[in-house]
Design a protein around this motif. Sequence first.
Motif, mmCIF file in Angstrom:
data_model
loop_
_atom_site.group_PDB
_atom_site.id
_atom_site.type_symbol
_atom_site.label_atom_id
_atom_site.label_comp_id
_atom_site.label_asym_id
_atom_site.label_seq_id
_atom_site.Cartn_x
_atom_site.Cartn_y
_atom_site.Cartn_z
ATOM 1 N N UNK A 212 0.825 -1.198 0.000
ATOM 2 C CA UNK A 212 0.000 0.000 0.000
ATOM 3 C C UNK A 212 0.865 1.256 0.000
ATOM 4 N N UNK A 213 1.906 1.234 -0.815
ATOM 5 C CA UNK A 213 2.782 2.392 -0.917
ATOM 6 C C UNK A 213 2.536 3.046 -2.271
ATOM 7 N N UNK A 214 1.698 4.061 -2.286
ATOM 8 C CA UNK A 214 1.329 4.688 -3.537
ATOM 9 C C UNK A 214 2.035 6.014 -3.733
ATOM 10 N N UNK A 215 1.754 6.641 -4.873
ATOM 11 C CA UNK A 215 2.358 7.922 -5.195
ATOM 12 C C UNK A 215 1.323 9.032 -5.256
ATOM 13 N N UNK A 216 0.045 8.676 -4.945
ATOM 14 C CA UNK A 216 -0.978 9.684 -4.780
ATOM 15 C C UNK A 216 -1.162 10.591 -5.979
ATOM 16 N N UNK A 217 -1.520 11.842 -5.706
ATOM 17 C CA UNK A 217 -1.799 12.810 -6.762
ATOM 18 C C UNK A 217 -0.583 13.652 -7.119
ATOM 19 N N UNK A 218 0.392 13.688 -6.211
ATOM 20 C CA UNK A 218 1.505 14.618 -6.358
ATOM 21 C C UNK A 218 2.249 14.519 -7.669
ATOM 22 N N UNK A 219 2.620 13.309 -8.083
ATOM 23 C CA UNK A 219 3.420 13.150 -9.297
ATOM 24 C C UNK A 219 2.604 13.447 -10.545
ATOM 25 N N UNK A 220 1.316 13.085 -10.529
ATOM 26 C CA UNK A 220 0.452 13.409 -11.665
ATOM 27 C C UNK A 220 0.354 14.925 -11.831
ATOM 28 N N UNK A 221 0.224 15.636 -10.714
ATOM 29 C CA UNK A 221 0.173 17.099 -10.757
ATOM 30 C C UNK A 221 1.492 17.686 -11.266
ATOM 31 N N UNK A 222 2.601 17.100 -10.825
ATOM 32 C CA UNK A 222 3.919 17.569 -11.272
ATOM 33 C C UNK A 222 4.016 17.542 -12.791
ATOM 34 N N UNK A 223 3.612 16.438 -13.377
ATOM 35 C CA UNK A 223 3.705 16.275 -14.837
ATOM 36 C C UNK A 223 2.847 17.320 -15.547
ATOM 37 N N UNK A 224 1.625 17.514 -15.067
ATOM 38 C CA UNK A 224 0.724 18.471 -15.708
ATOM 39 C C UNK A 224 1.284 19.885 -15.615
ATOM 40 N N UNK A 225 1.777 20.271 -14.423
ATOM 41 C CA UNK A 225 2.300 21.626 -14.232
ATOM 42 C C UNK A 225 3.551 21.859 -15.071
ATOM 43 N N UNK A 226 4.483 20.903 -15.039
ATOM 44 C CA UNK A 226 5.730 21.044 -15.807
ATOM 45 C C UNK A 226 5.427 21.191 -17.293
ATOM 46 N N UNK A 227 4.514 20.390 -17.809
ATOM 47 C CA UNK A 227 4.174 20.472 -19.234
ATOM 48 C C UNK A 227 3.483 21.796 -19.569
ATOM 49 N N UNK A 228 2.672 22.312 -18.639
ATOM 50 C CA UNK A 228 2.034 23.612 -18.870
ATOM 51 C C UNK A 228 3.056 24.751 -18.844
ATOM 52 N N UNK A 229 4.169 24.538 -18.157
ATOM 53 C CA UNK A 229 5.255 25.520 -18.146
ATOM 54 C C UNK A 229 6.203 25.329 -19.325
ATOM 55 N N UNK A 230 5.857 24.397 -20.210
ATOM 56 C CA UNK A 230 6.650 24.174 -21.416
ATOM 57 C C UNK A 230 7.804 23.215 -21.248
ATOM 58 N N UNK A 231 7.798 22.409 -20.185
ATOM 59 C CA UNK A 231 8.921 21.519 -19.920
ATOM 60 C C UNK A 231 8.570 20.048 -19.979
ATOM 61 N N UNK A 232 9.523 19.236 -19.548
ATOM 62 C CA UNK A 232 9.353 17.780 -19.500
ATOM 63 C C UNK A 232 9.853 17.272 -18.157
ATOM 64 N N UNK A 233 9.336 16.114 -17.737
ATOM 65 C CA UNK A 233 9.740 15.513 -16.470
ATOM 66 C C UNK A 233 10.014 14.037 -16.676
ATOM 67 N N UNK A 234 11.002 13.497 -15.965
ATOM 68 C CA UNK A 234 11.336 12.082 -16.093
ATOM 69 C C UNK A 234 11.862 11.570 -14.749
#
Length: 416
Positions: free
Chosen positions: A229-251
Motif C-alpha cells: 500500500x505504498x502509492x504515489x498519490x496525486x503529487x506526481x500526476x500534478x507535477x507532470x501536468x504543471x511542468x508540461x504547462x510551463x513548457x517543460x518535460x519531467x522524467x
Amino acid sequence: MEQNEREILLQKYTDCKRKLSLVTDQLQIANKKLKEYEEMAQKAEKASKMKSLFLANMSHEIRTPLNAIEGFSRVIVETDSEEERMKYYQIIESNNQRLSSLINEILDLSRVESGEIVMKKSMTDLNQLCENIQQLFKFRCPESVKLEWEKPLMSVIMNTDANRLTQVFSNLISNALKHTSDGSITYGFRVINEMKEIEFYVKDTGTGIAPEFIDQIFNTYASQDAKQQKGFGLGLALCKIIVEKLGGTIRVESVVDKGSTFTFVLPFEGNIGGINQEHTTTTTNVRTIRVSARSDKMNLKTILVAEDEDSNYELVKIVLQKRYRLLRAHNGIEAVTINEDEKPDLILMDIRMPEMNGLDATRIIKEINHATPVIALSAYAFEENIREAKAAGCDEFMAKPFRVENLIEVVKKYLD
C-alpha cells in the motif's frame, strides 16, 4: 448424364468452398471483435482496480493527519504545561497544513486537467525559492533523513510561476519522504544547454521504483505496490501536468533499493549572476521526538508501538506512557526485531510502513509467539483492509483517527 452430374457436384463444391470462406472471414472478424472486447474489459478492470487503490491511498493520506489533529486537540485541553501545549499546537498546525495541502492537490488536479488554471509568470530568484523550500520541510523530515539543497555557484533569476514551481518541488520531496526512511534527499537546479534551459532535480536514497512501474509513475491512480500500500498519490500526476504547462518535460530514473532521481527541465528566460565563491550544500537538521525506557518503568507492562509517523507515535505515547512502558519501531523489520529482543506484552501495529509493512510483520510475529496480542492502528479503514489485518493475525483493528478513550479501553482489554 454423367457430365451433368459432374457439373452439379462441381457447382456444389464451389458453393461450399465459398460458404466456408465466408464463415472463415466471419470467424476472423468475430475473433478480432472478441479480442477488442477482452482488451476493453481488461482496461476497465485495471482502471477500476487503480481507482480503488487510489481511493484507499487518499483515505490513508486524509486520515493520517486527521488522527493527529483530533487526538492532540483532545490532549491539549488536558495539559497544564504551557510548553507542552505549544508543542502539541505545533503538531496540530503541521498536520493541518498537511491536510490542507492534500485537499488543495485534489482540487488542483481537477482544475489543471480541465484547463481552468493559468500559469502566472514573474521574475523569480531560484536560490531564494530553494531556500524557502528548505524552510518549508524543516519540521517534516525525520531525524534519519537529511534534506540537502545543493546551492549553485551563481544566482539565477527566471521568468516562471514561482508558486507552481514550488508546488512541483514540494510534491517531489514529499514523495521522496514517503519512500525514504533513512539516508538523504538532495534537490537543486543547474543551467544546461548553453543557458537555454534549467534542469531541476530531486534525488533520494529510498526504496526505488520497480522497472515495470516506471512508465506508470505519473499516472493519476498510480500505486506501486498494492500489498504494501505504498502509492504515489496525486503529487506526481500534478507535477507532470504543471511542468508540461510551463513548457517543460519531467522524467525519473530509479534503481530498486538504491533510490530515485526525478528531473524536470524548463525553458530558461531570465538572467544569471555570479554571487557564490564555492558550491555549498545546505542541510536541514531536524529534531524528532524519542522516548527512553526509564528504570522506574521497567516493572510496567510493555507495549511495542510500530509507527513511522512521529506525530502519530507522539499521540500514542502521551496517552499511554503513564500506564505502560513503551518501545517504538519505525518499520516492520524493527518491529519484528524488537519483538524478539524485548518480548512486549502487546503490539500496536501501523499497516503502511517502510522496509516491511505491518501485515507482513504481524505474520512473522504471530509465527514466533501466537499469544502476543497485536492491535492494528491504520488509516486504511475499508472493509477489505480490516479483513486483511485479521487474516494476517491482528487481534483487533482500530481505524485512524481513533478516540483516545477507545485506545485506552482496547489496550486495557488485553493487558489489564
